[in-house]
Write an enzyme that holds these catalytic residues in place. Structure first.
Site, PDB file in Angstrom:
ATOM      1  N   THR A  19     -10.539   2.179  -6.188  1.00  0.00           N
ATOM      2  CA  THR A  19      -9.857   1.773  -4.943  1.00  0.00           C
ATOM      3  C   THR A  19     -10.374   2.575  -4.038  1.00  0.00           C
ATOM      4  O   THR A  19     -11.017   3.478  -4.326  1.00  0.00           O
ATOM      5  CB  THR A  19      -8.266   1.287  -5.079  1.00  0.00           C
ATOM      6  N   ASN A  20      -9.577   2.683  -2.723  1.00  0.00           N
ATOM      7  CA  ASN A  20      -9.868   3.583  -1.651  1.00  0.00           C
ATOM      8  C   ASN A  20      -8.674   3.927  -0.717  1.00  0.00           C
ATOM      9  O   ASN A  20      -7.541   3.573  -1.041  1.00  0.00           O
ATOM     10  CB  ASN A  20     -11.086   3.137  -0.988  1.00  0.00           C
ATOM     11  N   LEU A  21      -8.698   4.725   0.090  1.00  0.00           N
ATOM     12  CA  LEU A  21      -7.752   5.523   0.710  1.00  0.00           C
ATOM     13  C   LEU A  21      -7.080   4.393   2.234  1.00  0.00           C
ATOM     14  O   LEU A  21      -6.265   4.857   2.714  1.00  0.00           O
ATOM     15  CB  LEU A  21      -7.892   6.879   1.091  1.00  0.00           C
TER      16      LEU A  21
END
Ligand code: C5P
Length: 210
Positions: A19-21
């Site tokens: 995933t990412n931030l």
């Protein structure tokens, strides 16, 4: 108005993923501001822990493929599509059905990836968007050279309006600064809360539609 928001989650196995931030805050602020301005709003949200803005219809998704599907299902009923989601560029080529086990041999799993569909570019090349009946807005989270990257991205995605911001400076924060890039050039919305910027951006989009 249709808004995509948040990260996507690309499964590796039933307990792991990539995933990412992205916090989803900018997209949720856009949905809230659009609703407050009187629009009917559907928000397609990746996995985030944010409350649904009052009066907004929310569709929860996990992966880029699910987000693509949900957006295409909703977009025919929309006049505006605002893509704030940080969609994963790639997903594991196949997700394991069972948890991949560490067997003590020191061997690491080999992952291969497939490119995800570009949701915004797909929507922007649809007949209604090309005919001007669906106004598409893209976002670009960059780390440097915002004007050059945002200008190039606007052309690549085929959208009339591209909103640039500095990703590392804004991910997870309650404030931001935006650069609006269109065919005429660029305009800055200076540093402010995401709610404030979202209201200004919705007002700007409303003027473009009028
Ligand atoms: O190519 P990049 O991810 O930098 O482009 C960002 C813009 O494109 C954002 O508006 C994002 O929501 C959208 N996007 C998308 N589907 C993808 C990748 C990006 O809708 N697979």
């Amino acid at each position: 108005m249709l808004v995509s928001a948040g990260p996507t989650f690309e499964a590796i196995d039933p307990v792991r993923g990539i995933t990412n931030l992205s916090s989803g805050k900018m997209g949720f602020s856009m949905a809230r501001a659009a609703r407050e301005a009187g629009a009917e709003v559907t928000l397609v949200a990746g996995p985030v822990h944010l409350p649904t803005p009052r009066g907004v219809n929310r569709v929860n998704v996990q992966s880029a493929l699910q987000m693509h599907c949900a957006v295409l299902q909703q977009v025919d009923a929309s006049q505006v599509f605002i893509a704030t989601a940080a969609v994963a560029d790639w997903r594991p080529a196949s997700a394991a059905d069972q948890k991949i086990k560490k067997d003590g041999s020191g061997q690491t799993p080999h992952l291969s990836f497939i490119e995800n569909p570009d949701i915004l570019a797909d929507v922007a090349r649809s007949p209604r968007a090309v005919a001007g009946d669906l106004f598409c807005v893209g976002f670009a989270a960059e780390s440097h050279d915002l004007l050059a990257h945002a200008t190039a991205k606007r052309a690549r995605k085929g959208v009339p309006l591209l909103v640039g911001n500095i990703g590392p400076a804004t991910f997870g924060q309650d404030d931001n600064a935006l650069l609006l890039v269109d065919s005429q050039g660029a305009r800055e919305l200076p540093h402010a809360s995401k709610h404030h910027l979202a209201r200004a951006l919705i007002a700007d989009i409303a003027r473009r539609l009028a």
